[in-house]
Design a protein around this motif. Structure first.
Motif, PDB file in Angstrom:
ATOM      1  N   ARG A 268       0.879  -1.173   0.000  1.00 13.70           N
ATOM      2  CA  ARG A 268       0.000   0.000   0.000  1.00 13.70           C
ATOM      3  C   ARG A 268       0.916   1.222   0.000  1.00 13.70           C
ATOM      4  O   ARG A 268       1.976   1.204   0.604  1.00 13.70           O
ATOM      5  CB  ARG A 268      -0.884   0.085   1.258  1.00 13.70           C
ATOM      6  N   GLY A 269       0.468   2.297  -0.625  1.00 11.86           N
ATOM      7  CA  GLY A 269       1.252   3.518  -0.605  1.00 11.86           C
ATOM      8  C   GLY A 269       2.402   3.470  -1.594  1.00 11.86           C
ATOM      9  O   GLY A 269       3.178   2.508  -1.601  1.00 11.86           O
ATOM     10  N   LEU A 270       2.497   4.472  -2.449  1.00 12.91           N
ATOM     11  CA  LEU A 270       3.535   4.512  -3.478  1.00 12.91           C
ATOM     12  C   LEU A 270       3.943   5.959  -3.703  1.00 12.91           C
ATOM     13  O   LEU A 270       3.101   6.826  -3.936  1.00 12.91           O
ATOM     14  CB  LEU A 270       3.004   3.899  -4.779  1.00 12.91           C
ATOM     15  N   ALA A 271       5.250   6.202  -3.617  1.00 13.09           N
ATOM     16  CA  ALA A 271       5.803   7.528  -3.886  1.00 13.09           C
ATOM     17  C   ALA A 271       7.060   7.346  -4.723  1.00 13.09           C
ATOM     18  O   ALA A 271       7.636   6.247  -4.773  1.00 13.09           O
ATOM     19  CB  ALA A 271       6.127   8.263  -2.585  1.00 13.09           C
ATOM     20  N   PHE A 272       7.488   8.417  -5.389  1.00 13.56           N
ATOM     21  CA  PHE A 272       8.636   8.323  -6.275  1.00 13.56           C
ATOM     22  C   PHE A 272       9.666   9.396  -5.958  1.00 13.56           C
ATOM     23  O   PHE A 272       9.336  10.509  -5.537  1.00 13.56           O
ATOM     24  CB  PHE A 272       8.200   8.482  -7.740  1.00 13.56           C
ATOM     25  N   SER A 273      10.914   9.030  -6.212  1.00 13.97           N
ATOM     26  CA  SER A 273      12.015   9.975  -6.275  1.00 13.97           C
ATOM     27  C   SER A 273      12.857   9.554  -7.470  1.00 13.97           C
ATOM     28  O   SER A 273      13.632   8.588  -7.395  1.00 13.97           O
ATOM     29  CB  SER A 273      12.851   9.961  -4.991  1.00 13.97           C
ATOM     30  N   GLY A 274      12.656  10.216  -8.586  1.00 11.40           N
ATOM     31  CA  GLY A 274      13.369   9.841  -9.805  1.00 11.40           C
ATOM     32  C   GLY A 274      13.048   8.422 -10.219  1.00 11.40           C
ATOM     33  O   GLY A 274      11.884   8.052 -10.399  1.00 11.40           O
ATOM     34  N   ASN A 275      14.087   7.597 -10.341  1.00  9.70           N
ATOM     35  CA  ASN A 275      13.920   6.194 -10.746  1.00  9.70           C
ATOM     36  C   ASN A 275      13.627   5.253  -9.581  1.00  9.70           C
ATOM     37  O   ASN A 275      13.599   4.033  -9.766  1.00  9.70           O
ATOM     38  CB  ASN A 275      15.177   5.712 -11.472  1.00  9.70           C
ATOM     39  N   TYR A 276      13.406   5.803  -8.408  1.00  6.55           N
ATOM     40  CA  TYR A 276      13.151   4.971  -7.233  1.00  6.55           C
ATOM     41  C   TYR A 276      11.680   5.046  -6.818  1.00  6.55           C
ATOM     42  O   TYR A 276      11.101   6.143  -6.752  1.00  6.55           O
ATOM     43  CB  TYR A 276      14.031   5.398  -6.065  1.00  6.55           C
ATOM     44  N   ALA A 277      11.107   3.903  -6.546  1.00  4.13           N
ATOM     45  CA  ALA A 277       9.754   3.812  -5.996  1.00  4.13           C
ATOM     46  C   ALA A 277       9.859   3.499  -4.513  1.00  4.13           C
ATOM     47  O   ALA A 277      10.638   2.616  -4.117  1.00  4.13           O
ATOM     48  CB  ALA A 277       8.952   2.724  -6.711  1.00  4.13           C
ATOM     49  N   ILE A 278       9.105   4.221  -3.708  1.00  8.03           N
ATOM     50  CA  ILE A 278       9.082   3.963  -2.263  1.00  8.03           C
ATOM     51  C   ILE A 278       7.698   3.436  -1.915  1.00  8.03           C
ATOM     52  O   ILE A 278       6.679   4.057  -2.254  1.00  8.03           O
ATOM     53  CB  ILE A 278       9.394   5.239  -1.462  1.00  8.03           C
ATOM     54  N   VAL A 279       7.640   2.281  -1.260  1.00  6.99           N
ATOM     55  CA  VAL A 279       6.373   1.625  -0.953  1.00  6.99           C
ATOM     56  C   VAL A 279       6.365   1.158   0.500  1.00  6.99           C
ATOM     57  O   VAL A 279       7.416   1.031   1.131  1.00  6.99           O
ATOM     58  CB  VAL A 279       6.121   0.409  -1.875  1.00  6.99           C
ATOM     59  N   THR A 280       5.176   0.896   1.013  1.00 10.18           N
ATOM     60  CA  THR A 280       5.065   0.229   2.306  1.00 10.18           C
ATOM     61  C   THR A 280       4.645  -1.220   2.082  1.00 10.18           C
ATOM     62  O   THR A 280       3.898  -1.522   1.146  1.00 10.18           O
ATOM     63  CB  THR A 280       4.054   0.902   3.248  1.00 10.18           C
ATOM     64  N   VAL A 281       5.147  -2.097   2.936  1.00 14.11           N
ATOM     65  CA  VAL A 281       4.751  -3.507   2.908  1.00 14.11           C
ATOM     66  C   VAL A 281       4.250  -3.905   4.289  1.00 14.11           C
ATOM     67  O   VAL A 281       4.697  -3.383   5.308  1.00 14.11           O
ATOM     68  CB  VAL A 281       5.910  -4.439   2.485  1.00 14.11           C
ATOM     69  N   SER A 282       3.301  -4.838   4.312  1.00 12.27           N
ATOM     70  CA  SER A 282       2.676  -5.274   5.556  1.00 12.27           C
ATOM     71  C   SER A 282       2.628  -6.786   5.627  1.00 12.27           C
ATOM     72  O   SER A 282       2.665  -7.484   4.604  1.00 12.27           O
ATOM     73  CB  SER A 282       1.244  -4.722   5.655  1.00 12.27           C
ATOM     74  N   LEU A 283       2.514  -7.267   6.854  1.00 16.36           N
ATOM     75  CA  LEU A 283       2.295  -8.693   7.057  1.00 16.36           C
ATOM     76  C   LEU A 283       0.842  -9.030   6.744  1.00 16.36           C
ATOM     77  O   LEU A 283      -0.018  -8.148   6.682  1.00 16.36           O
ATOM     78  CB  LEU A 283       2.613  -9.078   8.499  1.00 16.36           C
ATOM     79  N   ARG A 315      14.565   0.580 -12.391  1.00 17.11           N
ATOM     80  CA  ARG A 315      15.318   0.169 -13.578  1.00 17.11           C
ATOM     81  C   ARG A 315      15.699  -1.296 -13.521  1.00 17.11           C
ATOM     82  O   ARG A 315      15.795  -1.961 -14.551  1.00 17.11           O
ATOM     83  CB  ARG A 315      16.562   1.045 -13.734  1.00 17.11           C
ATOM     84  N   SER A 316      15.919  -1.805 -12.326  1.00 15.40           N
ATOM     85  CA  SER A 316      16.356  -3.195 -12.174  1.00 15.40           C
ATOM     86  C   SER A 316      15.357  -4.052 -11.410  1.00 15.40           C
ATOM     87  O   SER A 316      15.447  -5.289 -11.450  1.00 15.40           O
ATOM     88  CB  SER A 316      17.702  -3.232 -11.446  1.00 15.40           C
ATOM     89  N   GLY A 317      14.417  -3.419 -10.700  1.00 21.33           N
ATOM     90  CA  GLY A 317      13.502  -4.167  -9.845  1.00 21.33           C
ATOM     91  C   GLY A 317      14.128  -4.570  -8.529  1.00 21.33           C
ATOM     92  O   GLY A 317      13.512  -5.296  -7.736  1.00 21.33           O
TER      93      GLY A 317
END
Length: 364
Positions: A268-283, A315-317
């Motif tokens: 849930r939750g997705l933000a970007f900084s250039g080529n980087y994706a920032i996400v949250t992960v949960s159990l 770019r690489s995953g």
């Protein structure tokens, strides 16, 4: 059933210690502080299960700095030019940076976010938030299956609903949850199923999710499993196919999708900084993902679900950095990038610090 749920929510407000995460262990990947400095950003993220807003930056000692405050059932975030919107159990909070340019709090923090307004919307299951071109708050009202804005008299004012939703009732019919803005207007939404019945989306958890174009009401992407957090970035539509654990990039015109990265946890939750994706992960709730494909993905990779923040190189995953939370943290919700901010702090609405958080504006 609904009365029992509301009673549980009320009990959580009455007993905030029920959501106290205590001294939760935090695991930080090597080099994260350097990456944040290089990207010139800090982060804000929420855990609605513990009721926490957390901001992370880099302190004067070059180490990661964390500050957390209590917001009951903290959900969606929206950051814009020194302002942070925070969704919570029955309110939407507006936090403002009380520091003037070049000033610091406690000789360490270059941003001090203080609650200035709380819009009481009631329990509408607020999910993601945004500001439109007119500086109007737009939020995903999941319980009433619509996009809404605040109203000075009423709990909310609906501004859009999926064309198949026949009535605005507190029935969470399609589990509308994510909102993508583009050019200051609502562009895309995600929903778990195209149902017009109470909790009908639950029967379509696997493969029934869609991305819908707000302007046309047409389906842009089909066949998703519990999708969340659509975003328009770098000329493409991005989203989280959460039930599969995948960050996905879609062609806006054709709807053709490409898996970018598998993440070990419910996204849930997705933000970007250039080529980087920032996400949250949960159990997984109740310790398992039931019929969702993410369980197979974890087993194939011999991986365990985690709880926290992941920074993914699109770019690489590859997962480049992480903040992993333990203890009573099991579910995260949203994440926001604070560009140009090195080390933020927040003041909680029900704290002693709030009493003395006084700043003076320019004279009229």
């Amino acid at each position: 059933m609904q009365d029992e749920k509301l009673s549980a929510l009320a009990a959580a407000i009455a007993d905030p210690l029920a959501h106290d995460p205590g001294d939760a262990p935090i695991s930080i990947s090597a080099g994260l502080a350097d990456w944040m400095l290089a990207q010139r950003l800090s982060l804000a993220f929420t855990s609605y299960q513990t009721g926490q807003l957390i901001v992370a930056g880099v302190g004067p000692d070059m180490r990661l700095s964390f500050d957390q405050q209590n917001y009951a059932r903290a959900t969606g975030l929206c950051y814009d030019r020194g302002r942070l919107l925070v969704g919570s159990m029955f309110q939407i909070w507006r936090l403002e940076n009380m520091l003037r340019p070049g000033h610091y709090a406690n000789n360490a923090f270059d941003m001090a976010l203080v609650p200035r307004t709380a819009h009481t919307v009631g329990y509408v299951d607020t999910h993601e938030l945004a500001l439109d071109a007119d500086d109007r708050i737009i939020f995903v009202n999941s319980r009433y299956s619509c996009l809404a804005t605040i109203d000075p008299v009423h709990s909310f004012r609906p501004v859009w609903r999926p064309p198949f939703i026949s009535a605005l009732k507190p029935e969470d019919r399609c589990h509308l949850n994510g909102l993508a803005m583009d050019g200051g207007r609502a562009r895309f939404v995600t929903m778990a199923g195209m149902s017009d019945e109470k909790d009908g989306w639950r029967a379509e958890r696997a493969g029934g999710g869609v991305v819908m174009d707000v302007a046309s009401g047409e389906t842009a992407v089909r066949g998703l499993t519990m999708p969340h957090s659509p975003r328009v970035h770098d000329g493409a539509l991005w989203l989280l196919d959460s039930g599969r654990g995948q960050i996905v990039r879609a062609d806006i015109d054709s709807g053709r999708c490409e898996d970018i990265a598998f993440c070990p946890g419910f996204l849930r939750g997705l933000a970007f900084s250039g080529n980087y994706a920032i996400v949250t992960v949960s159990l997984a709730r109740e310790g398992r993902f039931r019929d969702l494909a993410i369980q197979t993905g974890l087993e194939e990779r011999e991986a365990e679900a985690r709880c926290g923040i992941l920074v993914v190189d699109t770019r690489s995953g590859r997962i480049a950095h992480s903040i992993l939370l333990g203890g009573r943290f099991t579910e995260m919700f949203d994440v926001a990038v604070l560009p140009g901010v090195r080390n933020p702090m927040t003041v909680g609405p029900a704290t002693v610090e709030m009493i003395g958080a006084v700043s003076i504006g320019d004279e009229a």
